[in-house]
Design a protein around this motif. Structure first.
Motif, PDB file in Angstrom:
ATOM      1  N   LEU A  83     -48.869  -8.030  -1.756  1.00  0.00           N
ATOM      2  CA  LEU A  83     -50.187  -7.876  -2.377  1.00  0.00           C
ATOM      3  C   LEU A  83     -51.171  -8.926  -1.870  1.00  0.00           C
ATOM      4  O   LEU A  83     -52.370  -8.655  -1.768  1.00  0.00           O
ATOM      5  N   GLN A  84     -50.663 -10.126  -1.555  1.00  0.00           N
ATOM      6  CA  GLN A  84     -51.525 -11.155  -0.980  1.00  0.00           C
ATOM      7  C   GLN A  84     -52.161 -10.644   0.311  1.00  0.00           C
ATOM      8  O   GLN A  84     -53.376 -10.733   0.493  1.00  0.00           O
ATOM      9  N   SER A  85     -51.324 -10.153   1.194  1.00  0.00           N
ATOM     10  CA  SER A  85     -51.811  -9.669   2.491  1.00  0.00           C
ATOM     11  C   SER A  85     -52.744  -8.476   2.329  1.00  0.00           C
ATOM     12  O   SER A  85     -53.789  -8.403   2.970  1.00  0.00           O
ATOM     13  N   LEU A  86     -52.362  -7.537   1.495  1.00  0.00           N
ATOM     14  CA  LEU A  86     -53.186  -6.355   1.259  1.00  0.00           C
ATOM     15  C   LEU A  86     -54.583  -6.736   0.797  1.00  0.00           C
ATOM     16  O   LEU A  86     -55.588  -6.281   1.355  1.00  0.00           O
ATOM     17  N   HIS A  87     -54.660  -7.597  -0.220  1.00  0.00           N
ATOM     18  CA  HIS A  87     -55.962  -7.957  -0.783  1.00  0.00           C
ATOM     19  C   HIS A  87     -56.779  -8.856   0.140  1.00  0.00           C
ATOM     20  O   HIS A  87     -58.003  -8.744   0.184  1.00  0.00           O
ATOM     21  N   ALA A  88     -56.123  -9.730   0.886  1.00  0.00           N
ATOM     22  CA  ALA A  88     -56.848 -10.664   1.743  1.00  0.00           C
ATOM     23  C   ALA A  88     -57.278 -10.045   3.058  1.00  0.00           C
ATOM     24  O   ALA A  88     -58.416 -10.231   3.494  1.00  0.00           O
ATOM     25  N   TYR A  89     -56.371  -9.304   3.696  1.00  0.00           N
ATOM     26  CA  TYR A  89     -56.636  -8.852   5.059  1.00  0.00           C
ATOM     27  C   TYR A  89     -57.131  -7.420   5.165  1.00  0.00           C
ATOM     28  O   TYR A  89     -57.919  -7.103   6.045  1.00  0.00           O
ATOM     29  N   GLN A  90     -56.665  -6.547   4.288  1.00  0.00           N
ATOM     30  CA  GLN A  90     -57.097  -5.154   4.382  1.00  0.00           C
ATOM     31  C   GLN A  90     -58.256  -4.853   3.435  1.00  0.00           C
ATOM     32  O   GLN A  90     -59.273  -4.319   3.839  1.00  0.00           O
ATOM     33  N   LEU A  91     -58.075  -5.163   2.173  1.00  0.00           N
ATOM     34  CA  LEU A  91     -59.106  -4.845   1.185  1.00  0.00           C
ATOM     35  C   LEU A  91     -60.239  -5.872   1.164  1.00  0.00           C
ATOM     36  O   LEU A  91     -61.352  -5.557   0.766  1.00  0.00           O
ATOM     37  N   ARG A  92     -59.918  -7.096   1.547  1.00  0.00           N
ATOM     38  CA  ARG A  92     -60.886  -8.207   1.583  1.00  0.00           C
ATOM     39  C   ARG A  92     -61.599  -8.396   0.235  1.00  0.00           C
ATOM     40  O   ARG A  92     -62.824  -8.483   0.159  1.00  0.00           O
ATOM     41  N   ILE A  93     -60.795  -8.434  -0.799  1.00  0.00           N
ATOM     42  CA  ILE A  93     -61.304  -8.641  -2.152  1.00  0.00           C
ATOM     43  C   ILE A  93     -61.714 -10.102  -2.318  1.00  0.00           C
ATOM     44  O   ILE A  93     -60.988 -10.999  -1.903  1.00  0.00           O
ATOM     45  N   ASP A  94     -62.850 -10.337  -2.912  1.00  0.00           N
ATOM     46  CA  ASP A  94     -63.281 -11.702  -3.213  1.00  0.00           C
ATOM     47  C   ASP A  94     -62.270 -12.296  -4.191  1.00  0.00           C
ATOM     48  O   ASP A  94     -62.059 -11.747  -5.277  1.00  0.00           O
ATOM     49  N   ALA A 131     -51.658 -18.607 -12.622  1.00  0.00           N
ATOM     50  CA  ALA A 131     -50.731 -18.726 -11.488  1.00  0.00           C
ATOM     51  C   ALA A 131     -50.749 -17.444 -10.659  1.00  0.00           C
ATOM     52  O   ALA A 131     -50.760 -17.489  -9.422  1.00  0.00           O
ATOM     53  N   PHE A 132     -50.760 -16.306 -11.327  1.00  0.00           N
ATOM     54  CA  PHE A 132     -50.794 -15.002 -10.655  1.00  0.00           C
ATOM     55  C   PHE A 132     -52.042 -14.909  -9.769  1.00  0.00           C
ATOM     56  O   PHE A 132     -51.963 -14.550  -8.600  1.00  0.00           O
ATOM     57  N   ALA A 133     -53.198 -15.252 -10.328  1.00  0.00           N
ATOM     58  CA  ALA A 133     -54.455 -15.205  -9.578  1.00  0.00           C
ATOM     59  C   ALA A 133     -54.439 -16.190  -8.414  1.00  0.00           C
ATOM     60  O   ALA A 133     -54.905 -15.870  -7.314  1.00  0.00           O
ATOM     61  N   ALA A 134     -53.895 -17.376  -8.637  1.00  0.00           N
ATOM     62  CA  ALA A 134     -53.836 -18.386  -7.580  1.00  0.00           C
ATOM     63  C   ALA A 134     -52.949 -17.930  -6.430  1.00  0.00           C
ATOM     64  O   ALA A 134     -53.293 -18.118  -5.256  1.00  0.00           O
ATOM     65  N   VAL A 135     -51.824 -17.320  -6.753  1.00  0.00           N
ATOM     66  CA  VAL A 135     -50.922 -16.826  -5.709  1.00  0.00           C
ATOM     67  C   VAL A 135     -51.603 -15.713  -4.911  1.00  0.00           C
ATOM     68  O   VAL A 135     -51.517 -15.690  -3.683  1.00  0.00           O
ATOM     69  N   LEU A 136     -52.280 -14.801  -5.580  1.00  0.00           N
ATOM     70  CA  LEU A 136     -52.983 -13.735  -4.852  1.00  0.00           C
ATOM     71  C   LEU A 136     -54.051 -14.302  -3.921  1.00  0.00           C
ATOM     72  O   LEU A 136     -54.322 -13.738  -2.864  1.00  0.00           O
ATOM     73  N   ALA A 137     -54.642 -15.420  -4.294  1.00  0.00           N
ATOM     74  CA  ALA A 137     -55.732 -16.010  -3.507  1.00  0.00           C
ATOM     75  C   ALA A 137     -55.238 -16.929  -2.400  1.00  0.00           C
ATOM     76  O   ALA A 137     -56.044 -17.384  -1.578  1.00  0.00           O
ATOM     77  N   GLU A 138     -53.939 -17.200  -2.328  1.00  0.00           N
ATOM     78  CA  GLU A 138     -53.427 -18.170  -1.343  1.00  0.00           C
ATOM     79  C   GLU A 138     -53.743 -17.801   0.098  1.00  0.00           C
ATOM     80  O   GLU A 138     -53.981 -18.685   0.918  1.00  0.00           O
TER      81      GLU A 138
END
Length: 141
Positions: A83-94, A131-138
């Motif tokens: 989910l980290q990769s998906l949100h950061a690299y593909q979806l580019r969620i703020d 913690a969940f939000a921080a991990v997603l934002a790493e």
């Protein structure tokens, strides 16, 4: 960090909430979209009206990811890696949206659980969601 007692409490809360994952997730998303309209940008292609199929489906996915992460909080980074990769690299969620959603999830849990959402439960869940939000934002760093 979370104590053993808090981890157990979080797992118990998510176990109780799993049957209504769709409702909780959809309501938390709707709260975020209403309170923070800029967060809707990433969902422009979906029907995000109350109780829409898209909102229910995505809300359920989010809650089930939170449930999965709560099973072994010490492995949260490993559990959320896809989910980290998906949100950061593909979806580019703020990544700010992860924090905003966490706050909306706390309110939603309080509404669903009523008196069962004690001060101790609130504090533990707040730590977990942070913690969940921080991990997603790493991946953004």
């Amino acid at each position: 960090m979370l104590s053993k007692r808090e981890k157990k409490l979080i797992a118990q809360i998510w176990e109780r909430m799993t049957p209504v994952a769709e409702d909780i997730g959809a309501e938390a998303l709707l709260r975020m979209f209403t309170t923070f309209p800029g967060s809707k940008t990433y969902f422009a292609h979906l029907d995000i009206s109350p109780r829409s199929a898209h909102l229910l489906s995505h809300g359920k996915k989010i809650v089930l990811a939170m449930v999965e992460g709560a099973k072994d909080i010490s492995q949260l980074t490993v559990t959320l890696a896809p989910l980290q990769s998906l949100h950061a690299y593909q979806l580019r969620i703020d990544p700010t949206n992860f924090k905003l959603f966490s706050h909306c999830m706390l309110v939603t849990l309080a509404c669903f659980m009523g008196d069962g959402f004690t001060e101790v439960a609130h504090a533990a869940m707040d730590k977990y969601l942070s913690a969940f939000a921080a991990v997603l934002a790493e991946k953004y760093r």
